[in-house]
Design a protein around this motif. Sequence first.
Motif, mmCIF file in Angstrom:
data_model
loop_
_atom_site.group_PDB
_atom_site.id
_atom_site.type_symbol
_atom_site.label_atom_id
_atom_site.label_comp_id
_atom_site.label_asym_id
_atom_site.label_seq_id
_atom_site.Cartn_x
_atom_site.Cartn_y
_atom_site.Cartn_z
ATOM 1 N N THR A 73 0.852 -1.179 0.000
ATOM 2 C CA THR A 73 0.000 0.000 0.000
ATOM 3 C C THR A 73 0.893 1.236 0.000
ATOM 4 O OG1 THR A 73 -1.658 1.266 1.240
ATOM 5 C CG2 THR A 73 -0.164 -0.106 2.514
ATOM 6 N N THR A 99 2.449 0.604 -7.020
ATOM 7 C CA THR A 99 1.595 1.691 -7.487
ATOM 8 C C THR A 99 2.362 2.473 -8.542
ATOM 9 O OG1 THR A 99 0.197 3.553 -6.763
ATOM 10 C CG2 THR A 99 2.356 3.336 -5.716
ATOM 11 N N HIS A 132 -6.156 -0.952 -0.795
ATOM 12 C CA HIS A 132 -5.232 -0.709 -1.911
ATOM 13 C C HIS A 132 -5.338 -1.778 -2.987
ATOM 14 C CE1 HIS A 132 -1.293 0.157 -3.909
ATOM 15 N NE2 HIS A 132 -1.653 1.379 -3.599
ATOM 16 N N ASN A 133 -5.477 -3.035 -2.591
ATOM 17 C CA ASN A 133 -5.563 -4.092 -3.595
ATOM 18 C C ASN A 133 -6.829 -3.990 -4.432
ATOM 19 O OD1 ASN A 133 -3.231 -5.763 -3.625
ATOM 20 N ND2 ASN A 133 -3.784 -6.527 -1.616
ATOM 21 N N ASP A 155 -4.879 2.658 6.093
ATOM 22 C CA ASP A 155 -4.403 3.378 4.905
ATOM 23 C C ASP A 155 -5.528 3.827 3.989
ATOM 24 O OD1 ASP A 155 -5.014 0.689 4.274
ATOM 25 O OD2 ASP A 155 -3.783 0.778 2.469
ATOM 26 N N GLN A 156 -6.738 3.395 4.269
ATOM 27 C CA GLN A 156 -7.836 3.579 3.308
ATOM 28 C C GLN A 156 -8.175 5.047 3.021
ATOM 29 O OE1 GLN A 156 -10.771 1.074 5.197
ATOM 30 N NE2 GLN A 156 -9.391 -0.688 5.059
ATOM 31 N N VAL A 170 -5.648 6.220 0.415
ATOM 32 C CA VAL A 170 -5.902 5.627 -0.906
ATOM 33 C C VAL A 170 -7.142 6.244 -1.536
ATOM 34 C CG1 VAL A 170 -6.394 3.492 -2.147
ATOM 35 C CG2 VAL A 170 -4.741 3.487 -0.263
#
Length: 432
Positions: free
Chosen positions: A130, A179, A338-339, A359-360, A363
């Motif tokens: 991520t 990324t 992230h995935n 982390d969302q 992202v």
Amino acid sequence: MGRFLFVVPPLVGHVNPAVGTAAALTARGHEVAWAGHPDLVRKLAGADAVVHPCALPGDLPPRPAGLKGPAAFRFLWESFLVPLADAMAPGVRAAIGAFGPDVVVCDQQAVAGALVAESLGRIWVTSATTSAELVDPLAAMPKVAAWLDGLLADLRERVGGVEGGADPRFSPYGVLAYTTRALLGPVGLPDGVRLVGPSVTARPAGDDDFPWEWLDASALPTVLVSLGTANNDAGARFLNATARALAAMGDRVRTVLVDPAGVVDPGGLVGSGELFGSGEPAGPGEHGGPGGLVGPDALAGPRGPAGGGLPGHLLVRPHVPQLALLERVDAVVCHAGHNTVCEALWHGVPLVVAPIRDDQPIVAGQVVAAGAGVRLRFGRADAARIGAAVEAVLDPAGGHRKAAEAVGESFRAAGGSESAADHLVSLARSHR
């Protein structure tokens, strides 16, 4: 030929990108082994994967569903990632001793891999599945950053790391970041970061019982709804609101909703007043909009594979073959994992993102900045807002699909697992 050991946490979203890179190395004749949870790794990498087992921490406290911001970050590290590192360290040390890798590939959240590899004088590379850590999320929170430094220093002392060594999240030998700039944006990056693009590759074939004939039966746009594999505790309200929103749009879309915990209530799809909205204005960067009451007519039609009293245009499944399905859907509603985001954008599919934690939010911000989707507040997203956001990303005039396709093109150009494998092979050769 080289020998590569992948150290991974027991998290699907962190193992999957490594699976693609490991497969690329194996296809070139290199030897690959894993240190992690055997059942999970073999489920994702294949039954023949060589896995050196690592213990998991016991008696972990459940994560409170309402945790956000610094409190959620502290809980993640103090109550999960550090105990995980303590538990994994002996297994990682044994794996390195038994396998003798040229390079140890350490997931950014499996910090035992970095600390043990460093203590043994091994070459190690960070696998950043991520982009959240790359943008320094603690820059504005110096007290939290200092707290984490102390936590990692204590961990290093316990597992035998080198005093004054490198940050275990950022290897001096390089960081493989799955990324590209098209999604990441124009942010400064730590030294040694290689933007290799997402590792999107075929996964081991499982029992595919997905009703593809249901998908073939209509030309309406299809929306995929998923909150990933680690959000069952927080997802019930949002999934039910999404089901209500999309049940009301049966003349315009069909929906595949992933519900691993079985929380969607068919009885809640009729006459939901929430479809009128909460009466609150949408926040900055959010979508609001009018909704329509779901009446009996919206539930008319065959139940078919939807089952359980659900409308025929709403298919609820405990799991789906996500990569295969993304080739055939028109929008994704998700938690900004992230995935899931990268897999959707790889296929040029625009998103409605409702970040929950970790982390969302970072992202989700990247998706919006790239023009590839619409963001909702997870805690405030009612059926009206969700429906309006889905309408927005499906509207060609909004440009979200074009933006998603542009990001996807950048992903494929970066090379993904093949580029990651190139770097690992080059590194192994240069240190022989």
